[in-house]
Design a protein around this motif. Structure first.
Motif, PDB file in Angstrom:
ATOM      1  N   HIS A 150       0.830  -1.199   0.000  1.00 17.94           N
ATOM      2  CA  HIS A 150       0.000   0.000   0.000  1.00 17.94           C
ATOM      3  C   HIS A 150       0.866   1.251   0.000  1.00 17.94           C
ATOM      4  O   HIS A 150       1.708   1.419   0.884  1.00 17.94           O
ATOM      5  CB  HIS A 150      -0.897  -0.010   1.244  1.00 17.94           C
ATOM      6  CG  HIS A 150      -1.955   1.043   1.249  1.00 17.94           C
ATOM      7  ND1 HIS A 150      -2.555   1.493   2.402  1.00 17.94           N
ATOM      8  CD2 HIS A 150      -2.525   1.745   0.240  1.00 17.94           C
ATOM      9  CE1 HIS A 150      -3.448   2.418   2.108  1.00 17.94           C
ATOM     10  NE2 HIS A 150      -3.446   2.586   0.800  1.00 17.94           N
ATOM     11  N   ARG A 199       0.997   4.856   0.905  1.00 16.47           N
ATOM     12  CA  ARG A 199       0.222   5.756   1.765  1.00 16.47           C
ATOM     13  C   ARG A 199       0.434   7.212   1.354  1.00 16.47           C
ATOM     14  O   ARG A 199       1.562   7.656   1.111  1.00 16.47           O
ATOM     15  CB  ARG A 199       0.619   5.554   3.232  1.00 16.47           C
ATOM     16  CG  ARG A 199       0.175   4.210   3.770  1.00 16.47           C
ATOM     17  CD  ARG A 199       0.739   3.928   5.142  1.00 16.47           C
ATOM     18  NE  ARG A 199       0.312   4.884   6.136  1.00 16.47           N
ATOM     19  CZ  ARG A 199      -0.857   4.845   6.760  1.00 16.47           C
ATOM     20  NH1 ARG A 199      -1.727   3.889   6.471  1.00 16.47           N
ATOM     21  NH2 ARG A 199      -1.178   5.733   7.677  1.00 16.47           N
ATOM     22  N   LEU A 223      -0.836  -4.108   3.592  1.00 10.00           N
ATOM     23  CA  LEU A 223      -2.249  -3.990   3.219  1.00 10.00           C
ATOM     24  C   LEU A 223      -2.961  -5.284   3.584  1.00 10.00           C
ATOM     25  O   LEU A 223      -2.620  -6.344   3.050  1.00 10.00           O
ATOM     26  CB  LEU A 223      -2.386  -3.724   1.721  1.00 10.00           C
ATOM     27  CG  LEU A 223      -3.799  -3.480   1.210  1.00 10.00           C
ATOM     28  CD1 LEU A 223      -4.252  -2.079   1.593  1.00 10.00           C
ATOM     29  CD2 LEU A 223      -3.893  -3.675  -0.296  1.00 10.00           C
ATOM     30  N   GLU A 264      -9.979  -1.188   3.425  1.00  5.78           N
ATOM     31  CA  GLU A 264      -8.839  -0.821   2.588  1.00  5.78           C
ATOM     32  C   GLU A 264      -8.766  -1.586   1.280  1.00  5.78           C
ATOM     33  O   GLU A 264      -8.272  -1.066   0.279  1.00  5.78           O
ATOM     34  CB  GLU A 264      -7.535  -1.011   3.371  1.00  5.78           C
ATOM     35  CG  GLU A 264      -7.402  -0.083   4.567  1.00  5.78           C
ATOM     36  CD  GLU A 264      -6.013  -0.108   5.158  1.00  5.78           C
ATOM     37  OE1 GLU A 264      -5.170  -0.912   4.703  1.00  5.78           O
ATOM     38  OE2 GLU A 264      -5.754   0.679   6.084  1.00  5.78           O
ATOM     39  N   VAL A 320      -3.421   1.620  -4.110  1.00  2.77           N
ATOM     40  CA  VAL A 320      -3.111   0.197  -4.049  1.00  2.77           C
ATOM     41  C   VAL A 320      -2.673  -0.225  -5.449  1.00  2.77           C
ATOM     42  O   VAL A 320      -3.445  -0.092  -6.404  1.00  2.77           O
ATOM     43  CB  VAL A 320      -4.336  -0.629  -3.611  1.00  2.77           C
ATOM     44  CG1 VAL A 320      -3.973  -2.106  -3.529  1.00  2.77           C
ATOM     45  CG2 VAL A 320      -4.882  -0.112  -2.286  1.00  2.77           C
TER      46      VAL A 320
END
Length: 293
Positions: free
Chosen positions: A125, A127, A142, A174, A252
Protein backbone atom coordinates in the motif's frame (compact mmCIF):
# COMPACT_ATOMS: atom_id res chain seq x y z
CA UNK A 1 4.57 28.78 19.14
CA UNK A 2 0.81 29.12 18.86
CA UNK A 3 1.11 32.91 18.82
CA UNK A 4 3.47 35.54 20.18
CA UNK A 5 2.87 34.51 23.79
CA UNK A 6 1.72 30.89 23.98
CA UNK A 7 2.97 27.51 22.86
CA UNK A 8 0.87 24.59 21.74
CA UNK A 9 0.30 22.29 24.69
CA UNK A 10 -0.01 19.15 22.52
CA UNK A 11 1.57 18.14 19.26
CA UNK A 12 -1.82 17.06 17.91
CA UNK A 13 -3.17 20.58 18.47
CA UNK A 14 -0.43 21.99 16.23
CA UNK A 15 -1.13 19.37 13.55
CA UNK A 16 -4.84 20.15 13.74
CA UNK A 17 -4.28 23.87 13.16
CA UNK A 18 -1.26 23.87 10.83
CA UNK A 19 -1.21 20.67 8.77
CA UNK A 20 -4.41 18.73 9.34
CA UNK A 21 -4.57 15.50 7.28
CA UNK A 22 -7.82 14.17 5.85
CA UNK A 23 -8.07 11.42 8.49
CA UNK A 24 -7.62 13.01 11.91
CA UNK A 25 -9.87 11.88 14.76
CA UNK A 26 -9.14 11.25 18.42
CA UNK A 27 -10.87 7.86 18.56
CA UNK A 28 -10.71 5.29 21.34
CA UNK A 29 -7.95 2.75 20.71
CA UNK A 30 -6.56 -0.29 22.49
CA UNK A 31 -3.24 0.48 24.19
CA UNK A 32 -0.54 -2.21 24.22
CA UNK A 33 0.67 -2.62 27.81
CA UNK A 34 2.70 -5.84 27.82
CA UNK A 35 4.10 -8.54 25.53
CA UNK A 36 4.98 -12.00 26.83
CA UNK A 37 5.17 -14.78 24.25
CA UNK A 38 5.75 -17.40 26.97
CA UNK A 39 2.16 -17.19 28.20
CA UNK A 40 -0.28 -19.65 26.56
CA UNK A 41 -3.45 -17.54 26.56
CA UNK A 42 -2.55 -13.88 27.16
CA UNK A 43 0.55 -13.01 25.21
CA UNK A 44 -0.55 -9.42 24.54
CA UNK A 45 -2.10 -7.24 27.27
CA UNK A 46 -4.08 -4.10 26.52
CA UNK A 47 -5.73 -1.09 28.07
CA UNK A 48 -7.35 1.87 26.30
CA UNK A 49 -6.16 5.29 25.14
CA UNK A 50 -6.99 8.02 22.65
CA UNK A 51 -5.44 8.15 19.18
CA UNK A 52 -3.93 11.58 19.88
CA UNK A 53 -2.17 10.22 23.00
CA UNK A 54 0.02 8.17 20.69
CA UNK A 55 0.37 10.90 18.09
CA UNK A 56 1.56 13.41 20.70
CA UNK A 57 4.51 11.15 21.52
CA UNK A 58 5.28 9.34 18.25
CA UNK A 59 5.18 12.26 15.84
CA UNK A 60 6.80 14.63 18.34
CA UNK A 61 9.76 12.24 18.63
CA UNK A 62 10.16 12.17 14.86
CA UNK A 63 9.79 15.94 14.59
CA UNK A 64 12.38 16.53 17.32
CA UNK A 65 14.90 14.26 15.60
CA UNK A 66 14.33 15.88 12.20
CA UNK A 67 14.59 19.37 13.71
CA UNK A 68 17.92 18.59 15.37
CA UNK A 69 19.67 16.52 12.70
CA UNK A 70 18.36 17.46 9.25
CA UNK A 71 20.08 20.43 7.59
CA UNK A 72 20.28 21.96 4.12
CA UNK A 73 23.50 22.14 2.14
CA UNK A 74 24.57 25.02 -0.14
CA UNK A 75 22.62 23.57 -3.07
CA UNK A 76 19.53 22.88 -0.99
CA UNK A 77 20.28 19.20 -0.56
CA UNK A 78 19.22 17.49 2.67
CA UNK A 79 22.04 16.51 4.99
CA UNK A 80 21.80 14.27 8.04
CA UNK A 81 24.00 15.16 10.97
CA UNK A 82 25.18 12.44 13.33
CA UNK A 83 22.46 11.93 15.97
CA UNK A 84 23.25 12.52 19.61
CA UNK A 85 21.10 11.64 22.62
CA UNK A 86 22.26 14.88 24.28
CA UNK A 87 20.22 16.95 21.85
CA UNK A 88 17.02 14.89 22.08
CA UNK A 89 15.41 16.14 25.28
CA UNK A 90 11.94 14.70 24.63
CA UNK A 91 13.28 11.27 23.66
CA UNK A 92 15.36 11.26 26.86
CA UNK A 93 12.16 11.85 28.85
CA UNK A 94 10.55 8.80 27.24
CA UNK A 95 13.44 6.64 28.43
CA UNK A 96 13.51 2.91 27.75
CA UNK A 97 11.42 2.37 24.58
CA UNK A 98 10.62 -1.22 25.60
CA UNK A 99 9.07 -0.12 28.89
CA UNK A 100 5.48 0.19 27.66
CA UNK A 101 4.42 1.93 30.88
CA UNK A 102 6.53 4.99 29.97
CA UNK A 103 4.90 5.88 26.66
CA UNK A 104 1.51 5.07 25.08
CA UNK A 105 1.73 2.45 22.35
CA UNK A 106 -1.24 2.06 20.03
CA UNK A 107 -1.65 -1.53 18.94
CA UNK A 108 -1.58 -0.90 15.20
CA UNK A 109 -2.11 -4.15 13.29
CA UNK A 110 -0.30 -4.59 9.98
CA UNK A 111 -1.09 -7.64 7.87
CA UNK A 112 1.04 -9.08 5.09
CA UNK A 113 -1.47 -10.72 2.75
CA UNK A 114 -0.04 -13.61 0.77
CA UNK A 115 -1.86 -15.24 -2.13
CA UNK A 116 -0.54 -18.78 -1.76
CA UNK A 117 -0.15 -21.52 -4.32
CA UNK A 118 2.80 -22.39 -6.53
CA UNK A 119 3.70 -18.72 -7.17
CA UNK A 120 2.92 -16.78 -3.97
CA UNK A 121 2.50 -13.01 -4.25
CA UNK A 122 1.61 -9.94 -2.19
CA UNK A 123 0.20 -6.43 -2.64
CA UNK A 124 1.46 -3.45 -0.65
CA UNK A 125 0.00 0.00 0.00
CA UNK A 126 1.39 3.41 -1.03
CA UNK A 127 0.22 5.76 1.77
CA UNK A 128 -0.64 9.34 0.85
CA UNK A 129 1.02 11.89 3.16
CA UNK A 130 -1.84 14.36 2.61
CA UNK A 131 -4.47 11.87 3.82
CA UNK A 132 -2.92 10.19 6.85
CA UNK A 133 -1.48 11.42 10.15
CA UNK A 134 1.38 8.90 10.23
CA UNK A 135 3.42 6.91 7.74
CA UNK A 136 2.74 9.23 4.82
CA UNK A 137 4.59 8.67 1.51
CA UNK A 138 5.70 5.21 2.60
CA UNK A 139 4.91 1.74 1.29
CA UNK A 140 3.12 -0.20 4.00
CA UNK A 141 1.25 -3.43 4.57
CA UNK A 142 -2.25 -3.99 3.22
CA UNK A 143 -4.38 -3.99 5.20
CA UNK A 144 -3.16 -2.07 8.24
CA UNK A 145 -4.98 -0.13 10.90
CA UNK A 146 -5.09 0.96 14.49
CA UNK A 147 -6.42 -1.67 16.91
CA UNK A 148 -9.67 -0.02 17.93
CA UNK A 149 -13.40 -0.74 18.19
CA UNK A 150 -15.60 -0.03 15.18
CA UNK A 151 -18.10 1.96 17.24
CA UNK A 152 -18.44 3.79 20.53
CA UNK A 153 -21.20 1.37 21.55
CA UNK A 154 -20.15 -0.72 24.59
CA UNK A 155 -21.18 -3.81 22.62
CA UNK A 156 -18.63 -2.97 19.92
CA UNK A 157 -15.83 -2.33 22.40
CA UNK A 158 -16.33 -5.90 23.68
CA UNK A 159 -16.98 -7.64 20.34
CA UNK A 160 -14.16 -5.86 18.48
CA UNK A 161 -11.45 -6.58 21.06
CA UNK A 162 -9.91 -9.15 18.72
CA UNK A 163 -6.87 -8.92 16.46
CA UNK A 164 -8.69 -11.07 13.89
CA UNK A 165 -11.87 -8.95 13.90
CA UNK A 166 -9.78 -5.79 13.47
CA UNK A 167 -7.97 -7.36 10.52
CA UNK A 168 -11.26 -8.36 8.91
CA UNK A 169 -12.62 -4.81 9.12
CA UNK A 170 -9.42 -3.43 7.61
CA UNK A 171 -9.78 -5.84 4.68
CA UNK A 172 -13.32 -4.55 4.15
CA UNK A 173 -12.23 -0.89 4.30
CA UNK A 174 -8.84 -0.82 2.59
CA UNK A 175 -9.15 -3.64 0.06
CA UNK A 176 -12.88 -3.74 -0.72
CA UNK A 177 -13.60 -0.01 -0.30
CA UNK A 178 -16.26 -0.26 2.41
CA UNK A 179 -17.07 2.91 4.32
CA UNK A 180 -14.75 3.56 7.25
CA UNK A 181 -15.86 1.96 10.50
CA UNK A 182 -15.25 5.32 12.14
CA UNK A 183 -16.96 4.83 15.48
CA UNK A 184 -20.24 6.54 14.61
CA UNK A 185 -22.27 3.61 13.28
CA UNK A 186 -23.91 0.52 14.67
CA UNK A 187 -21.94 -2.54 15.85
CA UNK A 188 -20.58 -4.67 13.00
CA UNK A 189 -22.53 -7.78 12.06
CA UNK A 190 -19.80 -10.38 11.57
CA UNK A 191 -22.31 -12.95 10.32
CA UNK A 192 -22.58 -11.07 7.01
CA UNK A 193 -20.21 -10.95 4.02
CA UNK A 194 -17.32 -10.57 3.73
CA UNK A 195 -16.70 -11.41 7.38
CA UNK A 196 -18.67 -14.67 7.41
CA UNK A 197 -16.74 -15.99 4.41
CA UNK A 198 -13.42 -15.17 6.06
CA UNK A 199 -14.48 -16.93 9.26
CA UNK A 200 -15.53 -20.02 7.33
CA UNK A 201 -12.22 -20.11 5.44
CA UNK A 202 -10.28 -19.70 8.69
CA UNK A 203 -12.15 -22.69 10.11
CA UNK A 204 -11.63 -25.00 7.13
CA UNK A 205 -7.98 -24.04 6.56
CA UNK A 206 -8.23 -22.22 3.24
CA UNK A 207 -7.14 -19.11 5.16
CA UNK A 208 -4.38 -19.21 7.77
CA UNK A 209 -3.51 -16.33 10.10
CA UNK A 210 -0.28 -15.95 12.07
CA UNK A 211 1.34 -13.36 14.32
CA UNK A 212 5.00 -12.55 13.57
CA UNK A 213 5.61 -10.37 16.62
CA UNK A 214 5.52 -6.75 17.75
CA UNK A 215 7.88 -4.06 16.44
CA UNK A 216 8.69 -0.51 17.54
CA UNK A 217 9.64 2.08 14.92
CA UNK A 218 13.13 3.28 15.84
CA UNK A 219 12.29 6.89 14.94
CA UNK A 220 8.76 7.32 16.33
CA UNK A 221 8.47 4.36 18.77
CA UNK A 222 5.09 3.62 17.17
CA UNK A 223 4.14 -0.03 17.60
CA UNK A 224 3.05 -2.58 15.02
CA UNK A 225 1.51 -5.96 15.72
CA UNK A 226 2.70 -7.79 12.61
CA UNK A 227 0.50 -10.54 11.21
CA UNK A 228 0.43 -12.70 8.09
CA UNK A 229 -2.67 -14.01 6.33
CA UNK A 230 -2.13 -16.72 3.73
CA UNK A 231 -5.04 -17.45 1.39
CA UNK A 232 -5.56 -20.28 -1.07
CA UNK A 233 -5.45 -18.79 -4.60
CA UNK A 234 -9.10 -19.49 -5.45
CA UNK A 235 -10.25 -18.08 -2.08
CA UNK A 236 -8.15 -14.95 -2.52
CA UNK A 237 -9.57 -14.31 -5.99
CA UNK A 238 -13.11 -14.88 -4.74
CA UNK A 239 -12.88 -12.68 -1.64
CA UNK A 240 -11.08 -9.81 -3.36
CA UNK A 241 -12.64 -9.91 -6.82
CA UNK A 242 -13.93 -6.35 -6.29
CA UNK A 243 -10.74 -4.92 -4.76
CA UNK A 244 -10.27 -1.16 -5.18
CA UNK A 245 -7.18 0.54 -6.62
CA UNK A 246 -7.20 3.35 -4.04
CA UNK A 247 -8.74 4.07 -0.66
CA UNK A 248 -8.97 6.90 1.85
CA UNK A 249 -5.31 6.45 2.83
CA UNK A 250 -3.56 6.08 -0.52
CA UNK A 251 -3.19 3.96 -3.63
CA UNK A 252 -3.11 0.20 -4.05
CA UNK A 253 -1.00 -1.12 -6.97
CA UNK A 254 -3.12 -2.89 -9.56
CA UNK A 255 -0.64 -5.78 -9.87
CA UNK A 256 0.66 -8.24 -7.32
CA UNK A 257 4.38 -8.62 -6.72
CA UNK A 258 6.16 -11.96 -6.32
CA UNK A 259 6.88 -13.09 -2.80
CA UNK A 260 10.53 -13.92 -3.34
CA UNK A 261 14.01 -12.82 -2.22
CA UNK A 262 14.93 -10.50 -5.11
CA UNK A 263 11.70 -8.53 -4.81
CA UNK A 264 12.12 -8.12 -1.06
CA UNK A 265 15.71 -6.93 -1.53
CA UNK A 266 14.66 -4.43 -4.20
CA UNK A 267 11.86 -3.00 -2.07
CA UNK A 268 14.17 -2.70 0.92
CA UNK A 269 16.82 -0.90 -1.14
CA UNK A 270 14.21 1.62 -2.36
CA UNK A 271 14.10 3.21 1.10
CA UNK A 272 10.32 3.63 0.94
CA UNK A 273 9.25 0.56 2.91
CA UNK A 274 7.80 1.35 6.32
CA UNK A 275 9.65 -0.33 9.19
CA UNK A 276 6.62 -2.56 9.79
CA UNK A 277 6.42 -3.66 6.15
CA UNK A 278 10.16 -4.30 5.97
CA UNK A 279 10.06 -6.40 9.13
CA UNK A 280 6.97 -8.36 8.04
CA UNK A 281 8.44 -9.20 4.63
CA UNK A 282 11.76 -10.31 6.11
CA UNK A 283 10.20 -12.37 8.88
CA UNK A 284 7.65 -13.96 6.55
CA UNK A 285 10.39 -14.89 4.10
CA UNK A 286 12.47 -16.32 6.95
CA UNK A 287 9.53 -18.52 8.00
CA UNK A 288 8.11 -19.14 4.51
CA UNK A 289 8.20 -22.93 4.83
CA UNK A 290 5.96 -22.84 7.90
CA UNK A 291 3.67 -20.15 6.47
CA UNK A 292 3.19 -21.64 2.99
CA UNK A 293 3.46 -25.34 3.79
Amino acid sequence: MRNGEHRYRRYSHAVRDLARPALFENRLTFRLLDVDWSLPDRQLSFGTMGFFDGLDVNEALAHETAHEFLTRGPAGEVRIARPSWRRLAFRSLVGDPFDLTRHPVMGAIGTLTIRGGESPSVVLHARDGLRVAAGGSMIHLLPAGIFQPSSVHPESVANDFSVWRNTQREYAEEVLGHDEYDGTGEPVDYDRPPFAGMDAALTDGRLRAHCLGVTLDALTLAGDILTVVVLAPELHDELFADAVDQNTEGTVPAHRIPFEQNTIDRLTASGRLSPGAAAALRLAWQHRDALLG
